[in-house]
Each structure stands twice: as C-alpha cells, then as structure tokens.
Design a protein around this motif. Structure first.
Motif, mmCIF file in Angstrom:
data_model
loop_
_atom_site.group_PDB
_atom_site.id
_atom_site.type_symbol
_atom_site.label_atom_id
_atom_site.label_comp_id
_atom_site.label_asym_id
_atom_site.label_seq_id
_atom_site.Cartn_x
_atom_site.Cartn_y
_atom_site.Cartn_z
ATOM 1 N N THR A 101 -13.045 -3.653 5.919
ATOM 2 C CA THR A 101 -12.606 -4.120 4.606
ATOM 3 C C THR A 101 -13.366 -3.372 3.524
ATOM 4 O O THR A 101 -14.598 -3.335 3.522
ATOM 5 C CB THR A 101 -12.821 -5.627 4.426
ATOM 6 N N ILE B 253 -2.472 1.452 -6.307
ATOM 7 C CA ILE B 253 -2.446 1.117 -4.878
ATOM 8 C C ILE B 253 -1.022 0.952 -4.373
ATOM 9 O O ILE B 253 -0.651 1.473 -3.318
ATOM 10 C CB ILE B 253 -3.249 -0.175 -4.616
ATOM 11 N N SER B 254 -0.220 0.226 -5.128
ATOM 12 C CA SER B 254 1.108 -0.161 -4.643
ATOM 13 C C SER B 254 2.226 0.753 -5.090
ATOM 14 O O SER B 254 3.307 0.778 -4.474
ATOM 15 C CB SER B 254 1.424 -1.581 -5.109
ATOM 16 N N VAL C 166 0.875 -1.172 0.000
ATOM 17 C CA VAL C 166 0.000 0.000 0.000
ATOM 18 C C VAL C 166 0.911 1.220 0.000
ATOM 19 O O VAL C 166 1.709 1.416 0.927
ATOM 20 C CB VAL C 166 -0.931 0.015 1.225
ATOM 21 N N CYS D 133 -3.480 -4.703 1.719
ATOM 22 C CA CYS D 133 -4.259 -4.946 0.505
ATOM 23 C C CYS D 133 -3.974 -6.344 -0.030
ATOM 24 O O CYS D 133 -2.822 -6.770 -0.109
ATOM 25 C CB CYS D 133 -3.911 -3.903 -0.558
ATOM 26 N N ILE E 172 -9.034 -4.084 0.564
ATOM 27 C CA ILE E 172 -8.195 -3.213 1.374
ATOM 28 C C ILE E 172 -8.742 -3.268 2.796
ATOM 29 O O ILE E 172 -9.886 -2.884 3.041
ATOM 30 C CB ILE E 172 -8.209 -1.771 0.832
ATOM 31 N N ILE F 134 -10.076 -6.782 -5.339
ATOM 32 C CA ILE F 134 -9.143 -6.011 -4.520
ATOM 33 C C ILE F 134 -9.797 -5.811 -3.164
ATOM 34 O O ILE F 134 -10.931 -5.330 -3.083
ATOM 35 C CB ILE F 134 -8.828 -4.647 -5.169
ATOM 36 N N TRP G 185 -3.296 -0.840 7.761
ATOM 37 C CA TRP G 185 -3.853 -1.067 6.430
ATOM 38 C C TRP G 185 -3.035 -2.078 5.618
ATOM 39 O O TRP G 185 -1.809 -2.077 5.676
ATOM 40 C CB TRP G 185 -3.940 0.246 5.655
#
Length: 217
Positions: free
Chosen positions: A190, A208-209, A6, A163, A132, A130, A161
């Motif tokens: 979630t 996201i990453s 994340v 993912c 999170i 996905i 957090w």
C-alpha cells in the motif's frame, strides 16, 4: 473511503514495480515485519480487525493518538530494507510524486501473508487520503467505521492494483473521525498520500483515474 479507477497511464508506472517486487525474496521484509515493535505473534489479523478490538480502541479515546497500536507490516520508508528494494522504491516514489504533483509519500507499506494494521483513526495524520494498493489475487481488505452511522464497511481488494480515496478527520471533528484497519491473506503493498487541500486532492485523483473528481469531497 471509496474506490476510484486506476488509469492505464498510472498502471504503466505501477505494474513493472509490482512485477519486480513480488519476484524477489521477501523473507527480509517478512523478518522486518516480525521485528516491528507493534507486532505480537499472539495477535491474528482476524482479531486486529475485529469488532472486539475496535471497541477497545474506541474506548481508549484520547489515549489513542492515531497510529496503529498493533501491526504486522513494514513501511519501507522506515529504512532497514535491502538496498535493491530501497532503490526500486525510491525510483517509483519520484516517478509518482512527479506524476501526481504530490509533496511526499506518506507510507509505502509491505504486508506479509497474514499481515495487518489493527483498528486506528489517524488523528495525528488527518487530511484527504489516497491509498494505492496491490494484491495479486485480491486477498487483502480495508475496513472502516462510518463516522456517522457507525456501520462497519468492508472493502475487499480487487486483483492487482486499486485505489481508494477519502478523508480522515481530527479529534475536534467528531463526525469525521475515521476508524479503519487493513489485513491480507497474501503479500500486499500500500502506497499512501495525505493531502491537506481539497482541490489538490481532487487534482491527484483526476491524474490517477483519468476522470473528473470535482464531485468528491
């Protein structure tokens, strides 16, 4: 299902929300979770995520359409939540949809202490997923049955957090049917997205990453 990083950019959106959320009085959400028609106070999260219960769901075959049969949780998208929770949720939802380029948020689930979603397979909501999630101390987990080997894989939440991403198949994709469950020993959130197209899913994971996702499928 695998973990992906994340990014700091995404955490700048998520962390103010979780800091605010878990300082609120959560009792109204606990009551909504108890009033969930799929909640039974005789069912523990240990049983809902057990091999015994998984075997029951698998044996149901076509009778199980995909949704969890048992759940001690509440999806804030279902409504009935206090207005201050709804306002904050919608603000974060719009910020994340814009950032990720997503069409909609599939779920925004709150789990109380001891909360769970029992084994299910999402036949009715197949696609690239996905998830999170947030637990402050890493007290939650996600388990799935590998569609091919039938091995049960346990993914423990890290602190705060995280993912996870993967693909949930349809009934006519027997080598991709994805039985899974989740539970927690502490309050948990979630946020979930279901994406129909591989390239869009990869693009969202890259947002996201902050890293390439072209090797994921």
């Amino acid at each position: 299902m695998i973990f992906v990083d994340v990014s700091d950019e995404l955490l700048e959106m998520l962390e103010p929300y979780s800091e605010w959320f878990f300082k609120q009085d959560l009792e109204p959400l606990n009551e909504l979770s108890k009033n969930n028609p799929k909640y039974g106070d005789a069912i523990s999260y240990e049983y809902a995520c057990s091999q015994e219960y998984l075997d029951e769901i698998v044996e149901m075959d076509g009778q199980h359409i995909g949704y969890p049969e048992v759940s001690y949780s509440w999806d804030l998208n279902a409504g009935d939540v206090p207005e201050h929770f709804r306002e904050k949720q919608l603000a974060l939802q719009q910020e994340l949809l814009s950032f990720l380029g997503a069409r909609n948020e599939a779920v925004h689930v709150y789990y109380p202490v001891g909360g769970y979603m029992g084994w299910h397979n999402n036949w009715n909501a197949h696609g690239y997923n996905i998830l999170i999630s947030y637990t402050e101390k890493g007290g939650g987990f996600f388990k799935y049955r590998d569609p091919k080997s039938k091995e049960i894989v346990h993914l423990q939440d890290p602190e705060r957090w995280s993912c996870k991403v993967g693909y949930y198949g349809r009934g006519r994709e027997p080598d991709k049917v994805y039985y899974h469950c989740a539970a927690t020993r502490e309050p948990r959130l979630t946020l979930g997205y279901v994406v129909p197209h591989l390239d869009i899913w990869r693009s969202m994971i890259e947002d996201i990453s902050g890293k390439s996702a072209q090797n994921l499928s």
